[in-house]
Design an enzyme around this catalytic site. Structure first.
Site, PDB file in Angstrom:
ATOM      1  N   ASP A  38       5.717  24.101  32.272  1.00  0.00           N
ATOM      2  CA  ASP A  38       4.406  23.528  32.637  1.00  0.00           C
ATOM      3  C   ASP A  38       4.121  23.628  34.132  1.00  0.00           C
ATOM      4  O   ASP A  38       3.054  24.089  34.543  1.00  0.00           O
ATOM      5  CB  ASP A  38       4.208  22.097  32.083  1.00  0.00           C
ATOM      6  CG  ASP A  38       5.225  21.068  32.510  1.00  0.00           C
ATOM      7  OD1 ASP A  38       6.211  21.417  33.186  1.00  0.00           O
ATOM      8  OD2 ASP A  38       5.028  19.867  32.169  1.00  0.00           O
ATOM      9  N   ALA A 125      15.224   8.921  26.145  1.00  0.00           N
ATOM     10  CA  ALA A 125      15.718   9.994  25.266  1.00  0.00           C
ATOM     11  C   ALA A 125      14.988  11.305  25.528  1.00  0.00           C
ATOM     12  O   ALA A 125      15.261  12.312  24.894  1.00  0.00           O
ATOM     13  CB  ALA A 125      15.552   9.592  23.810  1.00  0.00           C
ATOM     14  N   GLY A 126      14.021  11.269  26.451  1.00  0.00           N
ATOM     15  CA  GLY A 126      13.278  12.492  26.748  1.00  0.00           C
ATOM     16  C   GLY A 126      12.199  12.772  25.716  1.00  0.00           C
ATOM     17  O   GLY A 126      11.784  13.908  25.534  1.00  0.00           O
ATOM     18  N   SER A 129       8.447   8.415  26.325  1.00  0.00           N
ATOM     19  CA  SER A 129       7.994   7.037  26.172  1.00  0.00           C
ATOM     20  C   SER A 129       7.087   6.658  27.355  1.00  0.00           C
ATOM     21  O   SER A 129       6.126   5.900  27.180  1.00  0.00           O
ATOM     22  CB  SER A 129       9.173   6.078  26.069  1.00  0.00           C
ATOM     23  OG  SER A 129      10.047   6.244  27.151  1.00  0.00           O
ATOM     24  N   SER A 130       7.334   7.208  28.533  1.00  0.00           N
ATOM     25  CA  SER A 130       6.483   6.831  29.675  1.00  0.00           C
ATOM     26  C   SER A 130       5.081   7.432  29.554  1.00  0.00           C
ATOM     27  O   SER A 130       4.093   6.740  29.801  1.00  0.00           O
ATOM     28  CB  SER A 130       7.135   7.189  31.011  1.00  0.00           C
ATOM     29  OG  SER A 130       7.789   8.399  30.950  1.00  0.00           O
ATOM     30  N   GLU A 162       1.765   8.843  37.149  1.00  0.00           N
ATOM     31  CA  GLU A 162       3.221   9.040  37.189  1.00  0.00           C
ATOM     32  C   GLU A 162       3.645   9.706  38.504  1.00  0.00           C
ATOM     33  O   GLU A 162       4.631   9.310  39.120  1.00  0.00           O
ATOM     34  CB  GLU A 162       3.656   9.876  35.980  1.00  0.00           C
ATOM     35  CG  GLU A 162       5.149  10.068  35.938  1.00  0.00           C
ATOM     36  CD  GLU A 162       5.760   9.859  34.554  1.00  0.00           C
ATOM     37  OE1 GLU A 162       5.030   9.497  33.615  1.00  0.00           O
ATOM     38  OE2 GLU A 162       6.971  10.063  34.437  1.00  0.00           O
ATOM     39  N   ASP A 174       3.685  16.483  28.949  1.00  0.00           N
ATOM     40  CA  ASP A 174       3.943  15.291  28.141  1.00  0.00           C
ATOM     41  C   ASP A 174       2.659  14.494  27.895  1.00  0.00           C
ATOM     42  O   ASP A 174       2.329  14.135  26.770  1.00  0.00           O
ATOM     43  CB  ASP A 174       4.982  14.388  28.812  1.00  0.00           C
ATOM     44  CG  ASP A 174       6.275  15.127  29.118  1.00  0.00           C
ATOM     45  OD1 ASP A 174       6.465  16.224  28.557  1.00  0.00           O
ATOM     46  OD2 ASP A 174       7.075  14.623  29.917  1.00  0.00           O
ATOM     47  N   TYR A 224      15.617  17.941  38.560  1.00  0.00           N
ATOM     48  CA  TYR A 224      14.282  18.428  38.165  1.00  0.00           C
ATOM     49  C   TYR A 224      13.540  18.930  39.400  1.00  0.00           C
ATOM     50  O   TYR A 224      12.991  20.032  39.416  1.00  0.00           O
ATOM     51  CB  TYR A 224      13.530  17.280  37.487  1.00  0.00           C
ATOM     52  CG  TYR A 224      12.185  17.642  36.892  1.00  0.00           C
ATOM     53  CD1 TYR A 224      12.076  18.136  35.597  1.00  0.00           C
ATOM     54  CD2 TYR A 224      11.001  17.471  37.613  1.00  0.00           C
ATOM     55  CE1 TYR A 224      10.848  18.441  35.032  1.00  0.00           C
ATOM     56  CE2 TYR A 224       9.763  17.783  37.060  1.00  0.00           C
ATOM     57  CZ  TYR A 224       9.699  18.264  35.774  1.00  0.00           C
ATOM     58  OH  TYR A 224       8.471  18.570  35.222  1.00  0.00           O
TER      59      TYR A 224
HETATM   60  C1  GLA Z   1       9.797  16.671  31.546  1.00  0.00           C
HETATM   61  C2  GLA Z   1       8.507  16.699  32.350  1.00  0.00           C
HETATM   62  C3  GLA Z   1       7.544  17.756  31.809  1.00  0.00           C
HETATM   63  C4  GLA Z   1       8.229  19.123  31.672  1.00  0.00           C
HETATM   64  C5  GLA Z   1       9.565  18.984  30.946  1.00  0.00           C
HETATM   65  C6  GLA Z   1      10.372  20.259  30.938  1.00  0.00           C
HETATM   66  O1  GLA Z   1       9.540  16.251  30.236  1.00  0.00           O
HETATM   67  O2  GLA Z   1       7.877  15.431  32.317  1.00  0.00           O
HETATM   68  O3  GLA Z   1       6.407  17.828  32.632  1.00  0.00           O
HETATM   69  O4  GLA Z   1       8.368  19.737  32.913  1.00  0.00           O
HETATM   70  O5  GLA Z   1      10.384  17.972  31.534  1.00  0.00           O
HETATM   71  O6  GLA Z   1       9.748  21.221  30.147  1.00  0.00           O
END
Ligand code: GLA
Length: 401
Positions: A38, A125-126, A129-130, A162, A174, A224
């Protein structure tokens, strides 16, 4: 939690009032393919989940905003005029960040509200949720304040909350998935222009299984940001050959291969190679889905994971073990990590009649090798953010039908 129980909880928290309590819901999301794309301006293919965040909200007569959740103890009560300074390093930063962004776009709150959140997305957990918390707040407040609802605007506003208020440098995927999700459809989003289409996700005879490694995602923010910086470095190097490119995903695989040696650093070149190939894999995945070729889709999921593990280096031992074990199950078409990485979840496409065996066998093998107890969710792709029917009506429908 059932709606009637949530309403009792709301009334216990805030007392009775003649104003109605309204219910809103935003899902979590799973990314099917297109990871770490993204912020590089390419294609992603996320989908909304059926579980998410429910918000009960009621207007007040004064200018006081009160926030509580069934998930954490922490609560906050604050005047509308003090929202800009209300960062607490608590879960409330997400909804307050959204209220701030509304204010900054001339849609600030004209009155106070009582809000009670209930999330059933496993935390950390990825599964976003946020983003779910942000988007449900934005959608509900825009609705109650009588503003126009534009789902892309809600995604962008939530992302700004965010980035600027919470202080996490995430991309748009997300929040976009949570705002624009559609039942039984994935979302093909071009992150550079925000053009998108809903792609039917028909997996007759197959299901998605999300596997939560329950590994705490350590250092995810700093790693990240490091990956983002490496992608920017790759762009600067490639601009020697392509002066007009500003994002990695602007290049085709052929263009990248022809000039990849402009990137001197091996690690940075590997990061860029992942982005270029992953972007291509998303387009191939959509073709596979359109042709109902789930076997090809599964192969692309596998290739995505291997590239995230070897080139982008955002996987971890726990994710790799879960993916390896998932692929050993007869009936698994593909398995990969999903989200930012360094822990969190995997997503696998599995034949329905093998799902039970998958959960038992992958779970046991994973636990034996890592000492961690995993969780599995057999999921359906759900809808994006929405208002739910008022409780009285829901009860009546239930009774009648
Ligand atoms: C997190 C970030 C997203 C994206 C993913 C990886 O979820 O919030 O914006 O970059 O990692 O694809």
């Amino acid at each position: 939690m059932e709606a009637s129980k949530l309403l009792s909880r709301f009334e216990q928290q805030y007392g009775a009032s003649p104003a109605p309590v309204r219910f809103f819901h935003a899902p979590g999301r799973v990314n099917l393919i297109g990871e770490h794309i993204d912020y590089n301006g390419g294609y992603v293919l996320p989908a909304a989940l059926e579980f998410g965040t429910t918000l009960l909200i009621r207007e007040r007569e004064d200018h006081c905003v009160r926030l509580a959740t069934t998930n954490f103890e922490y609560q906050l009560e604050i005047d509308v005029s003090a929202l800009a300074d209300a960062k607490q390093d608590q879960w409330t930063d997400y909804p307050i960040g959204v209220m701030n962004q509304l204010q900054q776009s001339d849609r600030g709150l004209t009155k106070g509200y009582e809000l009670l959140f209930h999330g059933d997305i496993p935390n950390g957990a990825g599964l976003s949720s946020s983003a779910s918390l942000e988007v449900v707040t934005a959608y509900a407040l825009l609705t109650l304040e009588g503003h126009h609802i534009d789902r892309t605007d809600i995604a962008l506003l939530s992302q700004r909350a965010e980035n600027r208020f919470v202080g996490v440098n995430c991309g748009i995927m997300d929040q976009f998935a949570v705002a624009q999700g559609k039942l039984d459809h994935a979302i093909l989003l071009l992150c550079d222009t925000l053009e998108y289409t809903h792609v039917p996700f028909q997996t007759d005879g197959y299901c998605l299984i999300i596997g939560n490694t329950n590994k705490r995602r350590g250092l995810v923010d700093s790693k990240y940001n490091e990956r983002r910086a490496q992608c920017e470095e790759a762009v600067r190097a490639l601009q020697a050959a392509y002066p007009h490119m500003t994002l990695l995903a602007h290049l085709t695989a052929e263009q990248f291969e022809a000039e990849a040696d402009k990137i001197a650093d091996d690690t940075v070149r590997a990061r860029a190679a992942h982005v270029i190939a992953e972007n291509d894999r998303v387009k191939q995945s959509v073709d596979a889905l359109k042709n109902n070729d789930l076997i090809r889709f599964g192969e692309l999921m596998n290739a995505s994971h291997d590239s995230l593990r070897d080139l982008y280096e955002v996987s971890c031992e726990e994710l790799d073990i879960m993916v390896k074990e998932a692929r050993c199950i007869e009936g698994t078409l593909g398995s990969r990590m999903t989200g930012a990485g360094f822990g969190g979840c995997t997503v696998s496409l599995v034949r329905e009649d093998a799902a039970e065996q998958f959960v038992v066998r992958v779970g046991a093998a994973y636990e034996e090798q890592t000492g961690l107890h995993p969780e599995f969710y057999i999921c359906r792709v759900g809808d994006g953010v929405r208002e739910l029917a008022p409780l009285a009506k829901t009860a009546k429908i239930d009774k009648e039908g």
